[in-house]
Motif scaffolding. Structure first.
Motif, PDB file in Angstrom:
ATOM      1  N   ARG B  60       0.820  -1.210   0.000  1.00 34.94           N
ATOM      2  CA  ARG B  60       0.000   0.000   0.000  1.00 34.94           C
ATOM      3  C   ARG B  60       0.850   1.254   0.000  1.00 34.94           C
ATOM      4  O   ARG B  60       0.446   2.293  -0.513  1.00 34.94           O
ATOM      5  CB  ARG B  60      -0.950  -0.011   1.195  1.00 34.94           C
ATOM      6  N   ILE B  63       1.809   2.149  -3.659  1.00 33.45           N
ATOM      7  CA  ILE B  63       0.844   2.890  -4.479  1.00 33.45           C
ATOM      8  C   ILE B  63       0.320   4.138  -3.775  1.00 33.45           C
ATOM      9  O   ILE B  63      -0.598   4.780  -4.249  1.00 33.45           O
ATOM     10  CB  ILE B  63      -0.354   2.029  -4.932  1.00 33.45           C
ATOM     11  N   LEU B  65      -1.127   4.609  -0.782  1.00 36.16           N
ATOM     12  CA  LEU B  65      -2.292   4.588   0.115  1.00 36.16           C
ATOM     13  C   LEU B  65      -1.868   4.737   1.569  1.00 36.16           C
ATOM     14  O   LEU B  65      -2.671   5.037   2.425  1.00 36.16           O
ATOM     15  CB  LEU B  65      -3.080   3.286  -0.070  1.00 36.16           C
ATOM     16  N   ARG B  86      -0.569  10.642  -6.137  1.00 35.37           N
ATOM     17  CA  ARG B  86      -1.368   9.423  -6.051  1.00 35.37           C
ATOM     18  C   ARG B  86      -2.310   9.266  -7.228  1.00 35.37           C
ATOM     19  O   ARG B  86      -2.422   8.194  -7.819  1.00 35.37           O
ATOM     20  CB  ARG B  86      -2.158   9.416  -4.736  1.00 35.37           C
ATOM     21  N   VAL B  87      -2.974  10.380  -7.607  1.00 31.92           N
ATOM     22  CA  VAL B  87      -3.985  10.291  -8.656  1.00 31.92           C
ATOM     23  C   VAL B  87      -3.369   9.918  -9.995  1.00 31.92           C
ATOM     24  O   VAL B  87      -3.828   9.001 -10.671  1.00 31.92           O
ATOM     25  CB  VAL B  87      -4.775  11.620  -8.739  1.00 31.92           C
ATOM     26  N   SER B  90      -1.836   6.298 -10.204  1.00 33.36           N
ATOM     27  CA  SER B  90      -2.725   5.143 -10.217  1.00 33.36           C
ATOM     28  C   SER B  90      -2.886   4.598 -11.631  1.00 33.36           C
ATOM     29  O   SER B  90      -3.295   3.469 -11.814  1.00 33.36           O
ATOM     30  CB  SER B  90      -4.071   5.526  -9.623  1.00 33.36           C
ATOM     31  N   GLN B  94      -1.374  -0.368 -10.166  1.00 28.30           N
ATOM     32  CA  GLN B  94      -2.678  -0.692  -9.609  1.00 28.30           C
ATOM     33  C   GLN B  94      -2.539  -1.797  -8.579  1.00 28.30           C
ATOM     34  O   GLN B  94      -1.501  -2.439  -8.469  1.00 28.30           O
ATOM     35  CB  GLN B  94      -3.641  -1.109 -10.717  1.00 28.30           C
ATOM     36  N   ILE B  95      -3.615  -1.994  -7.832  1.00 22.21           N
ATOM     37  CA  ILE B  95      -3.554  -2.985  -6.755  1.00 22.21           C
ATOM     38  C   ILE B  95      -4.795  -3.868  -6.797  1.00 22.21           C
ATOM     39  O   ILE B  95      -5.883  -3.397  -7.122  1.00 22.21           O
ATOM     40  CB  ILE B  95      -3.386  -2.265  -5.386  1.00 22.21           C
ATOM     41  N   PHE B  97      -6.897  -6.148  -4.243  1.00 20.28           N
ATOM     42  CA  PHE B  97      -6.949  -6.301  -2.790  1.00 20.28           C
ATOM     43  C   PHE B  97      -7.253  -7.726  -2.372  1.00 20.28           C
ATOM     44  O   PHE B  97      -7.731  -8.550  -3.160  1.00 20.28           O
ATOM     45  CB  PHE B  97      -7.988  -5.351  -2.194  1.00 20.28           C
ATOM     46  N   GLU B 116     -16.050   3.813 -13.836  1.00 19.33           N
ATOM     47  CA  GLU B 116     -15.609   4.975 -13.059  1.00 19.33           C
ATOM     48  C   GLU B 116     -14.149   5.353 -13.291  1.00 19.33           C
ATOM     49  O   GLU B 116     -13.864   6.509 -13.623  1.00 19.33           O
ATOM     50  CB  GLU B 116     -15.873   4.732 -11.576  1.00 19.33           C
ATOM     51  N   PRO B 117     -13.197   4.426 -13.140  1.00 18.39           N
ATOM     52  CA  PRO B 117     -11.808   4.826 -13.414  1.00 18.39           C
ATOM     53  C   PRO B 117     -11.614   5.261 -14.868  1.00 18.39           C
ATOM     54  O   PRO B 117     -10.789   6.142 -15.124  1.00 18.39           O
ATOM     55  CB  PRO B 117     -11.002   3.558 -13.103  1.00 18.39           C
ATOM     56  N   VAL B 120     -12.884   8.917 -15.006  1.00 18.90           N
ATOM     57  CA  VAL B 120     -12.098   9.855 -14.210  1.00 18.90           C
ATOM     58  C   VAL B 120     -10.758  10.149 -14.872  1.00 18.90           C
ATOM     59  O   VAL B 120     -10.285  11.280 -14.889  1.00 18.90           O
ATOM     60  CB  VAL B 120     -11.903   9.303 -12.780  1.00 18.90           C
ATOM     61  N   HIS B 121     -10.145   9.114 -15.447  1.00 13.08           N
ATOM     62  CA  HIS B 121      -8.821   9.309 -16.030  1.00 13.08           C
ATOM     63  C   HIS B 121      -8.846   9.454 -17.556  1.00 13.08           C
ATOM     64  O   HIS B 121      -7.794   9.436 -18.189  1.00 13.08           O
ATOM     65  CB  HIS B 121      -7.917   8.140 -15.654  1.00 13.08           C
ATOM     66  N   ARG B 166     -11.016  -4.349 -12.606  1.00 16.98           N
ATOM     67  CA  ARG B 166     -10.976  -2.964 -12.136  1.00 16.98           C
ATOM     68  C   ARG B 166      -9.543  -2.440 -12.144  1.00 16.98           C
ATOM     69  O   ARG B 166      -9.261  -1.326 -12.563  1.00 16.98           O
ATOM     70  CB  ARG B 166     -11.555  -2.912 -10.728  1.00 16.98           C
ATOM     71  N   LEU B 170      -7.237   0.770 -15.868  1.00 16.71           N
ATOM     72  CA  LEU B 170      -6.383   1.933 -16.116  1.00 16.71           C
ATOM     73  C   LEU B 170      -5.145   1.574 -16.925  1.00 16.71           C
ATOM     74  O   LEU B 170      -4.265   2.407 -17.117  1.00 16.71           O
ATOM     75  CB  LEU B 170      -5.978   2.572 -14.776  1.00 16.71           C
TER      76      LEU B 170
END
Lengths: 323, 271
Positions: B60, B63, B65, B86-87, B90, B94-95, B97, B116-117, B120-121, B166, B170
């Motif tokens: 973490r 990346i 976090l 961070r933004v 990303s 990526q991670i 979990f 969503e990603p 946003v990007h 997910r 990106l």
């Protein structure tokens, strides 16, 4: 979803029936009667007796209830006030407006304050800001309505003469929006202190729970901006339990109206309730009880419906998977 | 293979411990204590260690976090401030979990989660987002019908596939896999491991694969780093670690690794 609402509405009917029966019994067990409040004590017994027969007070209690219910179901009529002889329906409707203005404004303003402060408090947990908000909300909950109301009246109306101490307009004045606003300030402050105080804590704890969830870490890992993470991912999930509490806020406000309206002489439902109790105005009280019970049930049903709309998992189970 | 894709230099992640009346800072928890390693493009570095040894914290921290206490992280040879970038970072790292049950927002459909990603990007133009979501789902072996459904309607293995999709959205170069299979059944674990391998072949990904058991790590890793109490105690190729462990802790870890085949078990216990 439609079937569910219909089912809830059908269940509401026996509940309302039960509430009116219990209220009727309790009211009749209380000492005093409308005649004593209505006529002069010097009136001869025969005349009092005639008035009691006219109002139907000498009938057996179950028959009186039956007559009241029959009138309501058959004609949708709540009868006439035993004290003023006005129709109960028009008395209640006339008082409804002022109460709705006061309570609606208090609820909206209270939430507008509570939600942002609650979020801020949660995102900055254990900071100075958090402690200030939590302490403030604690004060808001703890101070009794009537006490805060009387202090405000003393300071702002009696000592400083900045604001009127009560009513909706000046005596003899014809009202208007500006006067209404001025008269609303003090009662609204009292109600908002209470609503906001209670809800800041709910929003804060609900947000804290969500902020600890793993999927917020996922959202951050996606590279979303912090504001977006809090508003889109955290707040929307936190709002689900909050919606339930807002729904329950409506009956609380309705009950609080009795005290607040009395202190600030606000011509609403609460004031009518109190004066009807004093006058043992049975028929008006029955009407008010019915309205109060209806408000509580409606608020509950509304909460369940809104709940379904904010939580897609519940919404989907109603719609049956079709999307 | 000259510049490493990721260089971790003397990285420390400390958590302050506050106690007493005035909340005075009295000591630190040294979750990650002076760790250095390199990962080259296209390889998989396995990171093993017992629970609480700091391996997830390290992942973490990489990346961004978790705040970096000290040290330096270089991505593609360039030093990175993972707290402020961070933004934008990303998109590169990526991670995936550990817990696929709690790491997906329960109120968003799979389609929304994956879109969503992308929005946003600005990964793909707005009108191609739906096709891209479908492509991502197919990449991890899920069908397009998953789009309109919510996370709770999927099994653990399926959810982890969504988690991987997910992360892939990106188009990152490095994926940190933070114990991605330890919450899953053994049979599903194999499927997901194979998916990781297949994606690495197809997309040329680089992995930092974190696990607490050696089994999963052995299967997927080119090199293995063994972590104990916040430090890397041993690092080498998978073969070196398994055949000739140097550190006492690595030997213990190997001893705790169950061999499913009883005929082979004796070889390890002799060591």
């Amino acid at each position: 979803m439609f079937g569910y609402i219909l089912r809830r509405l059908l269940i509401a009917i026996p509940v309302l029936f039960g509430v009116t029966v219990i209220n009727f019994i309790i009211m009749r067990m209380a000492p005093g009667n409308p005649i004593d409040m209505l006529v002069s004590p010097k009136l001869p017994d025969a005349a009092r007796e005639a008035k009691a027969i006219e109002l139907g007070l000498n009938d057996p209690v179950y028959l009186q209830y039956w007559n009241w219910l029959k009138n309501l179901v058959m004609h949708g009529d709540l009868g006439y006030s035993m004290y003023t002889s006005e129709p109960v329906v028009s008395m209640i409707l006339e008082r409804m407006g002022p109460t709705l203005i006061l309570m609606g404004t208090a609820l909206v303003l209270g939430l507008l304050i509570a939600i942002p402060l609650g979020i801020l408090s949660a995102t900055k947990q254990y900071s100075k800001l958090d402690y200030i908000f939590v302490t403030g909300s604690f004060l808001g909950i703890s101070i009794p309505n009537f006490f805060l109301g009387l202090i405000l009246v003393y300071v702002f109306a009696v000592q400083l003469s900045w604001l009127p101490s009560g009513g909706m307009k000046e005596v003899g004045g014809d009202g208007g929006f500006g006067t209404l606003l001025v008269h609303m300030i003090l009662p609204i402050i009292v109600l908002v202190a209470n609503v906001a105080g209670r809800n800041i804590r709910y929003v804060r704890s609900s947000m804290l729970e969500i902020l600890g969830q793993d999927y917020l870490r996922t959202a951050r890992a996606k590279g979303l901006k912090e504001l977006f993470v809090v508003n889109r991912h955290a707040l929307r999930n936190a709002l689900i339990p909050i919606v339930t509490i807002i729904g329950l806020e409506i009956p609380i406000l309705f009950g609080g109206a009795v005290v607040i309206e009395q202190i600030f002489s606000w011509p609403g439902i609460g004031q009518l309730t109190l004066s009807s109790i004093m006058n043992r105005d049975y028929s008006t009280l029955m009407g008010l009880n019915l309205v109060a019970a209806f408000v509580v049930i409606a608020a509950n049903i509304l909460t369940d419906i809104v709940y379904a709309f904010v939580d897609p998992r519940i919404r989907k189970s109603y719609v049956g998977g079709a999307k | 293979m000259d510049t490493p894709l990721l260089t971790v230099k003397n990285v420390k992640t400390y958590y302050p411990v506050k106690t007493g009346f005035m909340n005075l800072q009295t000591s630190y928890v040294r979750a990650v204590d002076d760790v250095s390693f390199e990962i080259y493009e296209g390889e998989t570095l396995g990171l093993v260690g017992e629970s609480g040894c700091g391996k997830s914290t390290l992942g973490r921290t990489i990346i961004g976090l978790e705040p970096l206490t000290d040290g330096e992280i270089l991505f593609d040879g360039k030093p990175m401030n993972f707290r402020t970038d961070r933004v934008s970072l990303s998109k590169q790292i990526q991670i995936v979990f550990q817990d696929p049950y709690s790491s997906l927002n329960p109120r968003l459909t799979i389609g929304d989660l994956l879109a969503e990603p992308l929005t946003v990007h600005n990964i793909v133009p707005r009108n191609e987002i739906q096709q891209e979501v479908t492509r991502l789902l197919q990449l991890v072996g899920l069908s397009e019908t998953a789009k309109a459904r919510y996370p709770h309607e999927f099994s653990g293995g399926q959810r982890q596939r969504i988690g991987i999709a997910r992360a892939l959205a990106l188009r990152p170069r490095l994926i940190i896999c933070d114990e991605p299979v330890s919450a899953l059944d053994v049979s599903i674990q194999a499927q997901i491991m194979n998916l990781f391998k297949q994606l690495q072949r197809e997309l040329g990904l680089t992995y930092l694969f974190i696990a607490h058991g050696l089994g999963a790590v052995k299967y997927i890793s080119d090199r293995i780093a063994v972590m104990y109490a916040g430090k890397i105690v041993e690092m080498g190729t998978a073969e070196q670690i398994f055949k000739n462990p140097q550190h006492e802790y690595t030997k213990k870890l190997l001893g705790a690794y169950p061999i499913p085949d009883p005929t082979k078990r004796s070889i390890l216990t002799q060591q």
